[in-house]
Write an enzyme that holds these catalytic residues in place. Structure first.
Site, PDB file in Angstrom:
ATOM      1  CD  GLU A   1      -8.782  -9.302  -3.269  1.00 56.26           C
ATOM      2  OE1 GLU A   1      -9.510  -8.778  -2.412  1.00 56.26           O
ATOM      3  OE2 GLU A   1      -7.646  -9.763  -3.014  1.00 56.26           O
TER       4      GLU A   1
ATOM      5  CE  LYS B   1      -3.858  -2.148   2.509  1.00 53.91           C
ATOM      6  NZ  LYS B   1      -4.824  -1.940   3.609  1.00 53.91           N
TER       7      LYS B   1
ATOM      8  CG  ASN C   1      -3.629  -2.292   7.113  1.00 57.05           C
ATOM      9  OD1 ASN C   1      -3.474  -1.902   5.959  1.00 57.05           O
ATOM     10  ND2 ASN C   1      -4.671  -2.995   7.506  1.00 57.05           N
TER      11      ASN C   1
ATOM     12  CG  PHE D   1     -12.870   3.412   7.737  1.00 57.79           C
ATOM     13  CD1 PHE D   1     -12.413   2.642   6.669  1.00 57.79           C
ATOM     14  CD2 PHE D   1     -13.605   2.793   8.737  1.00 57.79           C
ATOM     15  CE1 PHE D   1     -12.688   1.288   6.592  1.00 57.79           C
ATOM     16  CE2 PHE D   1     -13.888   1.429   8.667  1.00 57.79           C
ATOM     17  CZ  PHE D   1     -13.422   0.684   7.583  1.00 57.79           C
TER      18      PHE D   1
ATOM     19  CG  HIS E   1      -5.313  -6.372  -0.082  1.00 60.73           C
ATOM     20  ND1 HIS E   1      -6.521  -6.496   0.565  1.00 60.73           N
ATOM     21  CD2 HIS E   1      -5.330  -7.268  -1.096  1.00 60.73           C
ATOM     22  CE1 HIS E   1      -7.243  -7.427  -0.049  1.00 60.73           C
ATOM     23  NE2 HIS E   1      -6.544  -7.914  -1.063  1.00 60.73           N
TER      24      HIS E   1
ATOM     25  CB  THR F   1      -7.424  -5.623  10.028  1.00 58.28           C
ATOM     26  OG1 THR F   1      -7.899  -6.795   9.356  1.00 58.28           O
ATOM     27  CG2 THR F   1      -7.741  -4.396   9.214  1.00 58.28           C
TER      28      THR F   1
HETATM   29  P1  IDP Z   1      -8.011  -6.823   5.768  1.00 59.42           P
HETATM   30  O1  IDP Z   1      -7.168  -5.865   4.963  1.00 59.42           O
HETATM   31  O2  IDP Z   1      -7.257  -7.326   6.971  1.00 59.42           O
HETATM   32  O3  IDP Z   1      -8.610  -7.944   4.942  1.00 59.42           O
HETATM   33  P2  IDP Z   1     -10.628  -5.521   5.741  1.00 59.42           P
HETATM   34  O4  IDP Z   1     -11.658  -5.600   6.844  1.00 59.42           O
HETATM   35  O5  IDP Z   1     -10.899  -6.223   4.461  1.00 59.42           O
HETATM   36  O6  IDP Z   1      -9.226  -5.987   6.395  1.00 59.42           O
HETATM   37  O7  IDP Z   1     -10.395  -3.974   5.477  1.00 59.42           O
HETATM   38  C1  IDP Z   1      -9.677  -3.544   4.356  1.00 59.42           C
HETATM   39  C2  IDP Z   1      -8.792  -2.375   4.723  1.00 59.42           C
HETATM   40  O8  IDP Z   1      -9.576  -1.258   5.131  1.00 59.42           O
HETATM   41  C3  IDP Z   1      -7.860  -2.636   5.913  1.00 59.42           C
HETATM   42  O9  IDP Z   1      -6.678  -3.325   5.551  1.00 59.42           O
HETATM   43  C4  IDP Z   1      -7.573  -1.221   6.397  1.00 59.42           C
HETATM   44  O10 IDP Z   1      -6.553  -0.590   5.630  1.00 59.42           O
HETATM   45  C5  IDP Z   1      -8.899  -0.520   6.123  1.00 59.42           C
HETATM   46  N1  IDP Z   1      -9.694  -0.483   7.347  1.00 59.42           N
HETATM   47  C6  IDP Z   1     -10.413  -1.500   7.884  1.00 59.42           C
HETATM   48  N2  IDP Z   1     -11.010  -1.119   9.037  1.00 59.42           N
HETATM   49  C7  IDP Z   1     -10.657   0.187   9.216  1.00 59.42           C
HETATM   50  C8  IDP Z   1     -10.956   1.166  10.238  1.00 59.42           C
HETATM   51  O11 IDP Z   1     -11.672   0.910  11.212  1.00 59.42           O
HETATM   52  N3  IDP Z   1     -10.400   2.411  10.066  1.00 59.42           N
HETATM   53  C9  IDP Z   1      -9.614   2.733   8.992  1.00 59.42           C
HETATM   54  N4  IDP Z   1      -9.303   1.844   8.029  1.00 59.42           N
HETATM   55  C10 IDP Z   1      -9.812   0.592   8.129  1.00 59.42           C
HETATM   56 MG    MG Z   2     -10.068  -7.895   3.464  1.00 67.33          MG
END
Ligand code: IDP
Ligand code: MG
Length: 152
Positions: A128, A11, A114, A59, A117, A93
């Site tokens: 994807e 990212k 984070n 967000f 992905h 996450t």
């Molecule tokens: P993942 O990346 O671990 O699969 P997902 O729930 O699919 O997690 O969420 C996708 C991305 O959205 C996360 O990697 C993160 O960058 C962002 N994200 C998820 N939850 C939050 C939040 O509560 N605040 C800000 N960004 C979030």
């Molecule tokens: Mg995800």
């Protein structure tokens, strides 16, 4: 055991922090085969598809913006049960919950920054990979030096 491919995105936060090489090295050192890799900008369309499950989250706008801060690096990885294995290496996450030794555990500094992905399930990975790579951008090749005892 299933032969699979999965998608990893380095990212923008990680590109800014010059972590791309370290992240790619993690997969290489673990013996995971890279079968596709490219730098690209995430378009609005791509983000809407990729994060469709989050479109109503408060967000989302910030997430969309942060995914366009710089280009991303898209990586296709192949191996037995690779989707699950890469998720384990990715870590949780939320960086506060990501275990040390995982990529997010070691490098992630916030939920929105984070680092990478990775596809959550084999079905998600298939969809994807189609979205991010053309067929001729994914490669079939043999690695000559992989140790005999490696899982794949
Ligand atoms: P993942 O990346 O671990 O699969 P997902 O729930 O699919 O997690 O969420 C996708 C991305 O959205 C996360 O990697 C993160 O960058 C962002 N994200 C998820 N939850 C939050 C939040 O509560 N605040 C800000 N960004 C979030
Ligand atoms: Mg995800």
């Amino acid at each position: 055991m299933a032969r699979e491919k999965t998608l990893v995105l380095i990212k923008p936060g990680a590109i800014q922090r010059e972590l791309a090489g370290e992240i790619i090295t993690r997969f290489e050192r673990k013996g995971i085969k890279i079968v596709g890799l490219k730098m690209m900008m995430m378009t609005d369309f791509l983000i809407q598809k990729h994060y469709a499950h989050l479109k109503d989250e408060p967000f989302f706008t910030e997430l969309k913006r942060s995914m366009q801060d710089t280009p991303i690096i898209a990586i296709a990885l192949e191996g037995n049960d690779i989707v699950k294995r890469v998720r384990i290496l990715t870590g949780a996450t939320n960086p506060r919950e990501a275990a040390p030794g995982t990529i997010r555990g070691d490098y992630s500094i916030s939920v929105s920054n984070n680092v990478i992905h990775s596809s959550g399930t084999p079905e998600e990975a298939l969809a994807e990979l189609q979205r991010f790579f053309d067929e001729d951008e994914l490669f079939n090749y043999q690695r000559m030096n992989v140790m005999d005892y490696a899982e794949d």
